[in-house]
Write a protein that holds these residues in place. Structure first.
Motif, PDB file in Angstrom:
ATOM      1  N   PHE A  29       0.845  -1.201   0.000  1.00  0.00           N
ATOM      2  CA  PHE A  29       0.000   0.000   0.000  1.00  0.00           C
ATOM      3  C   PHE A  29       0.881   1.252   0.000  1.00  0.00           C
ATOM      4  CE2 PHE A  29      -2.331  -3.240   2.644  1.00  0.00           C
ATOM      5  CZ  PHE A  29      -3.112  -3.705   1.593  1.00  0.00           C
ATOM      6  N   PHE A  30       1.684   1.384  -1.032  1.00  0.00           N
ATOM      7  CA  PHE A  30       2.654   2.471  -1.097  1.00  0.00           C
ATOM      8  C   PHE A  30       2.070   3.713  -1.760  1.00  0.00           C
ATOM      9  CE2 PHE A  30       5.081  -1.474  -0.985  1.00  0.00           C
ATOM     10  CZ  PHE A  30       6.022  -1.202  -0.011  1.00  0.00           C
ATOM     11  N   TYR A  31       2.508   4.869  -1.248  1.00  0.00           N
ATOM     12  CA  TYR A  31       2.104   6.145  -1.848  1.00  0.00           C
ATOM     13  C   TYR A  31       3.300   7.079  -1.829  1.00  0.00           C
ATOM     14  CZ  TYR A  31      -1.008   9.857  -3.348  1.00  0.00           C
ATOM     15  OH  TYR A  31      -1.631  10.836  -4.099  1.00  0.00           O
ATOM     16  N   GLN A  32       3.465   7.845  -2.901  1.00  0.00           N
ATOM     17  CA  GLN A  32       4.605   8.743  -3.009  1.00  0.00           C
ATOM     18  C   GLN A  32       4.536   9.857  -1.962  1.00  0.00           C
ATOM     19  OE1 GLN A  32       4.028  10.127  -6.997  1.00  0.00           O
ATOM     20  NE2 GLN A  32       5.427   8.613  -7.881  1.00  0.00           N
ATOM     21  N   PRO A  33       5.670  10.204  -1.332  1.00  0.00           N
ATOM     22  CA  PRO A  33       5.675  11.407  -0.496  1.00  0.00           C
ATOM     23  C   PRO A  33       5.373  12.613  -1.371  1.00  0.00           C
ATOM     24  CG  PRO A  33       7.910  10.602  -0.854  1.00  0.00           C
ATOM     25  CD  PRO A  33       6.986   9.564  -1.417  1.00  0.00           C
ATOM     26  N   THR A  34       4.442  13.431  -0.924  1.00  0.00           N
ATOM     27  CA  THR A  34       3.851  14.457  -1.783  1.00  0.00           C
ATOM     28  C   THR A  34       3.960  15.837  -1.149  1.00  0.00           C
ATOM     29  OG1 THR A  34       2.294  12.824  -2.673  1.00  0.00           O
ATOM     30  CG2 THR A  34       1.706  15.152  -2.938  1.00  0.00           C
ATOM     31  N   LEU A  35       4.419  16.806  -1.942  1.00  0.00           N
ATOM     32  CA  LEU A  35       4.476  18.203  -1.530  1.00  0.00           C
ATOM     33  C   LEU A  35       3.525  19.015  -2.396  1.00  0.00           C
ATOM     34  CD1 LEU A  35       8.350  18.682  -1.216  1.00  0.00           C
ATOM     35  CD2 LEU A  35       6.727  18.323   0.648  1.00  0.00           C
ATOM     36  N   ILE A  36       2.772  19.902  -1.759  1.00  0.00           N
ATOM     37  CA  ILE A  36       1.816  20.741  -2.473  1.00  0.00           C
ATOM     38  C   ILE A  36       2.049  22.193  -2.088  1.00  0.00           C
ATOM     39  CG2 ILE A  36      -0.631  21.171  -2.945  1.00  0.00           C
ATOM     40  CD1 ILE A  36      -1.177  18.319  -1.963  1.00  0.00           C
ATOM     41  N   SER A  37       2.269  23.046  -3.067  1.00  0.00           N
ATOM     42  CA  SER A  37       2.475  24.473  -2.812  1.00  0.00           C
ATOM     43  C   SER A  37       1.256  25.267  -3.282  1.00  0.00           C
ATOM     44  CB  SER A  37       3.727  24.964  -3.548  1.00  0.00           C
ATOM     45  OG  SER A  37       3.521  24.928  -4.954  1.00  0.00           O
ATOM     46  N   ASP A  38       1.293  26.574  -3.016  1.00  0.00           N
ATOM     47  CA  ASP A  38       0.214  27.485  -3.448  1.00  0.00           C
ATOM     48  C   ASP A  38      -1.159  26.990  -3.017  1.00  0.00           C
ATOM     49  OD1 ASP A  38       2.177  29.038  -4.802  1.00  0.00           O
ATOM     50  OD2 ASP A  38       2.055  27.682  -6.515  1.00  0.00           O
ATOM     51  N   VAL A  39      -1.228  26.456  -1.804  1.00  0.00           N
ATOM     52  CA  VAL A  39      -2.490  25.892  -1.322  1.00  0.00           C
ATOM     53  C   VAL A  39      -3.444  27.010  -0.926  1.00  0.00           C
ATOM     54  CG1 VAL A  39      -3.550  24.405   0.399  1.00  0.00           C
ATOM     55  CG2 VAL A  39      -1.307  23.819  -0.533  1.00  0.00           C
ATOM     56  N   SER A  40      -4.657  26.906  -1.398  1.00  0.00           N
ATOM     57  CA  SER A  40      -5.682  27.890  -1.061  1.00  0.00           C
ATOM     58  C   SER A  40      -5.975  27.856   0.430  1.00  0.00           C
ATOM     59  CB  SER A  40      -6.965  27.586  -1.850  1.00  0.00           C
ATOM     60  OG  SER A  40      -8.061  28.296  -1.315  1.00  0.00           O
ATOM     61  N   PRO A  41      -6.112  29.008   1.094  1.00  0.00           N
ATOM     62  CA  PRO A  41      -6.394  29.029   2.544  1.00  0.00           C
ATOM     63  C   PRO A  41      -7.660  28.270   2.927  1.00  0.00           C
ATOM     64  CG  PRO A  41      -5.749  31.209   1.787  1.00  0.00           C
ATOM     65  CD  PRO A  41      -5.932  30.365   0.561  1.00  0.00           C
ATOM     66  N   ASP A  42      -8.588  28.137   1.996  1.00  0.00           N
ATOM     67  CA  ASP A  42      -9.845  27.440   2.288  1.00  0.00           C
ATOM     68  C   ASP A  42      -9.853  25.995   1.793  1.00  0.00           C
ATOM     69  OD1 ASP A  42     -11.120  29.677   3.510  1.00  0.00           O
ATOM     70  OD2 ASP A  42     -11.456  30.536   1.515  1.00  0.00           O
ATOM     71  N   ALA A  43      -8.708  25.499   1.369  1.00  0.00           N
ATOM     72  CA  ALA A  43      -8.634  24.134   0.833  1.00  0.00           C
ATOM     73  C   ALA A  43      -8.969  23.109   1.914  1.00  0.00           C
ATOM     74  CB  ALA A  43      -7.241  23.870   0.280  1.00  0.00           C
ATOM     75  N   ALA A  44      -9.660  22.059   1.497  1.00  0.00           N
ATOM     76  CA  ALA A  44     -10.063  21.003   2.438  1.00  0.00           C
ATOM     77  C   ALA A  44      -8.855  20.337   3.078  1.00  0.00           C
ATOM     78  CB  ALA A  44     -10.917  19.969   1.709  1.00  0.00           C
ATOM     79  N   VAL A  45      -7.729  20.277   2.361  1.00  0.00           N
ATOM     80  CA  VAL A  45      -6.534  19.607   2.883  1.00  0.00           C
ATOM     81  C   VAL A  45      -5.993  20.315   4.123  1.00  0.00           C
ATOM     82  CG1 VAL A  45      -4.840  20.881   1.495  1.00  0.00           C
ATOM     83  CG2 VAL A  45      -4.368  18.516   2.154  1.00  0.00           C
ATOM     84  N   LEU A  46      -6.338  21.582   4.320  1.00  0.00           N
ATOM     85  CA  LEU A  46      -5.903  22.325   5.491  1.00  0.00           C
ATOM     86  C   LEU A  46      -6.869  22.207   6.658  1.00  0.00           C
ATOM     87  CD1 LEU A  46      -4.650  25.618   3.793  1.00  0.00           C
ATOM     88  CD2 LEU A  46      -3.275  23.670   4.544  1.00  0.00           C
ATOM     89  N   LYS A  47      -8.028  21.647   6.418  1.00  0.00           N
ATOM     90  CA  LYS A  47      -9.059  21.569   7.450  1.00  0.00           C
ATOM     91  C   LYS A  47      -9.212  20.162   8.014  1.00  0.00           C
ATOM     92  CE  LYS A  47     -11.656  25.414   5.462  1.00  0.00           C
ATOM     93  NZ  LYS A  47     -12.935  25.848   4.858  1.00  0.00           N
ATOM     94  N   LYS A  48      -8.948  19.152   7.198  1.00  0.00           N
ATOM     95  CA  LYS A  48      -9.074  17.772   7.629  1.00  0.00           C
ATOM     96  C   LYS A  48      -7.742  17.270   8.188  1.00  0.00           C
ATOM     97  CE  LYS A  48     -12.451  16.650   3.994  1.00  0.00           C
ATOM     98  NZ  LYS A  48     -12.706  15.767   2.814  1.00  0.00           N
ATOM     99  N   GLU A  49      -7.819  16.159   8.926  1.00  0.00           N
ATOM    100  CA  GLU A  49      -6.586  15.491   9.329  1.00  0.00           C
ATOM    101  C   GLU A  49      -6.176  14.549   8.206  1.00  0.00           C
ATOM    102  OE1 GLU A  49      -4.588  13.018  13.003  1.00  0.00           O
ATOM    103  OE2 GLU A  49      -6.726  12.778  12.651  1.00  0.00           O
ATOM    104  N   ILE A  50      -5.059  14.845   7.565  1.00  0.00           N
ATOM    105  CA  ILE A  50      -4.569  14.015   6.463  1.00  0.00           C
ATOM    106  C   ILE A  50      -3.561  13.028   7.038  1.00  0.00           C
ATOM    107  CG2 ILE A  50      -3.535  13.986   4.175  1.00  0.00           C
ATOM    108  CD1 ILE A  50      -6.258  15.487   4.450  1.00  0.00           C
ATOM    109  N   PHE A  51      -3.966  11.770   7.146  1.00  0.00           N
ATOM    110  CA  PHE A  51      -3.160  10.761   7.823  1.00  0.00           C
ATOM    111  C   PHE A  51      -2.325   9.996   6.796  1.00  0.00           C
ATOM    112  CE2 PHE A  51      -2.854   7.732  11.515  1.00  0.00           C
ATOM    113  CZ  PHE A  51      -2.579   8.704  12.461  1.00  0.00           C
ATOM    114  N   GLY A  52      -1.375  10.703   6.210  1.00  0.00           N
ATOM    115  CA  GLY A  52      -0.533  10.084   5.203  1.00  0.00           C
ATOM    116  C   GLY A  52       0.503  11.067   4.705  1.00  0.00           C
TER     117      GLY A  52
END
Length: 476
Positions: free
Chosen positions: A360-383
């Motif tokens: 169950f492998f997933y690439q380590p991922t970097l995301i820039s220019d994230v919108s302040p209202d993006a869901a990724v900033l509000k949820k707990e991302i367990f990965g």
């Protein structure tokens, strides 16, 4: 492998089983019983029977048993770590650290094993009061799959030292190392029934443990939704609770920070255990003066990481623990792309190829220019996904850091003490690190605010939570 009730192996009442597999290879490792309500009741019976003699021992004698258990965990740490990596997936060096960390926790509680503090209150002609602390009785612990050995130590150490007996439910994907350590407690001299381990699904075994009226306290580490359900059930019985429900920890990097050190901190803070840590760095706020340099340096390092089986010495990051975990991460990143909420700098998809086909492998991922209202900033991302936000100043960083329902941990990277003071006073979190992240020694109280839970693990705070005051009033 069987459950552990009253010091003996115990088959499930319905004699059905749960397979445990290596998340890196799909390899079958072992199976454990799919426990039932009857198994929980039997474990509580055993814990009740053991409570009288265990609670009557002096705290010093209980501490000696914890110390011997710690010695045995250290003796077997290589075998325990190998088993942990096989069932959980993390790199072997991380498993070794976790197993040694469990021993360290038990040693800490053994080291504070004096008589529990009390107080005497002189009331003049009215008399005198003696106030002491006594154990609660039978307690329950429900632990997750991400750090099962450390969290077992957090719960077992203070519960047993305080004089309680315990029924523990491990996660269904990672029960084996917990069971092995349970047997080491018996080898160390822990009386049969003082620690019982019941395996099985949370919706049956876990809920039965919470609903058991004879269980006086539940300590749970897991997700918010389950925590809310436990709180409602326990509230009807006025049951004591410790709830550690995860977080979305912000990391703030100011312009005066040691940038290479901060990059290493973010790298470890996000990708340790494939990002499957409650206090992992889950949101990165970078001052605009250093954001380009920081993003370049961390991208280079992430792209050099080696992904693979945790048993291989060159592996930097292992697999996610299950298919469902990888599916959740895939959905998160897909949604970011579809909603144009950020720019993927590197990673962003499952790892493919023959060497990874069954894991169950997933690439380590970097995301820039994230919108302040993006869901990724509000949820707990367990990965292994790290969203990065550029901010113009500290005030903005603090405001954005607090835009979360969680409040577990946070870190600030700076050389300025006034910055530290402002973050400490204004960021909503149970623990604030300065120029580091993730470190939680057993002496340090750990827990969160808001949706991250109630109560504290570690230290005297945890020990007190497994006791209640009892007063003797002497009316002369």
């Amino acid at each position: 492998m069987d459950m552990l009730i009253n010091g003996t192996a115990a088959p499930a009442a319905d004699e059905s089983w749960i397979d445990v597999k290596n998340p890196a290879t799909g390899e079958y490792i072992d199976h454990v019983p799919r426990g039932s309500v009857a198994d929980v009741d039997a474990a509580v019976d055993a814990a009740e029977d053991a409570f009288g003699s265990w609670s009557e021992k002096t705290m010093r004698d209980r501490g000696l048993i914890l110390s011997r258990a710690a010695d045995l965990v250290r003796r077997d740490h290589k075998d325990l770590a190998h088993l942990l990596t096989r069932e959980q997936g993390k790199p072997l060096r991380e498993s070794i650290d976790e197993v040694r960390g469990c021993a360290n926790i038990l040693e800490y509680y053994a080291s504070i094993a004096g008589q529990p503090a009390g107080e005497a209150v002189h009331l003049g002609k009215a008399g005198d009061c003696l106030v002491t602390r006594v154990p609660l009785g039978v307690c329950g612990a429900i632990i997750p799959w991400n750090m099962p050995v450390i969290i077992m130590g957090w719960k077992v150490g203070p519960a047993l030292l305080a004089g309680n007996t315990l029924v523990l439910k491990p996660a269904s994907t990672t029960p084996l190392t917990n069971l092995r350590i349970g047997r080491l407690f018996l080898e160390a001299g822990l009386p049969a029934g003082a620690l019982n381990i019941v395996t099985g699904p949370g919706e049956s075994v876990g809920e039965a443990l919470v609903r058991q009226a004879r269980v006086k306290k539940i300590s749970f580490t897991g997700n918010c939704e389950t925590g809310h359900k436990i709180q409602k059930i326990a509230g009807d019985q006025l049951k004591a609770l410790t709830l550690e429900l995860g977080g979305s920890d912000p990391m703030i990097v100011m312009a005066d920070a040691d940038i290479p050190k901060a990059v290493e901190g973010a790298l470890r803070g996000r990708f340790y255990n494939a990002g499957q840590v409650c206090t992992a760095v889950k949101r990165l706020y970078l001052h605009e003066q250093i954001a380009p340099e920081f993003m370049h340096l961390i991208t280079v390092k992430v792209e050099a990481m080696k992904i693979g089986n945790g048993l291989l010495p060159e592996t930097d990051m292992g697999p996610l623990n299950s298919q469902s975990q990888r599916d959740r991460i895939t959905t998160v990143v897909t949604d970011i792309n579809d909603r144009e909420e950020g720019k993927i700098l590197t990673g962003g998809s499952p790892v493919t190829g023959n060497d990874y086909a069954n894991g169950f492998f997933y690439q380590p991922t970097l995301i820039s220019d994230v919108s302040p209202d993006a869901a990724v900033l509000k949820k707990e991302i367990f990965g292994p996904v790290l969203p990065m936000v550029t901010v113009p100043d500290l005030r903005t960083a603090i405001r954005e850091a607090n835009r979360s329902r969680y409040g577990l941990g946070a870190s600030v990277w700076t050389r300025d003490l006034s910055t530290v003071k402002e973050v400490f006073q204004n960021v909503h979190a149970g623990i604030i690190w300065v120029n580091r992240h993730l470190t939680i020694p057993p002496e340090v109280p750990f827990g969160g605010t808001n949706e991250s839970g109630i109560g504290r693990e570690n230290g005297f705070h945890a020990l007190d939570s497994y006791t209640q005051t009892k007063t003797l009033f002497l009316g002369w």
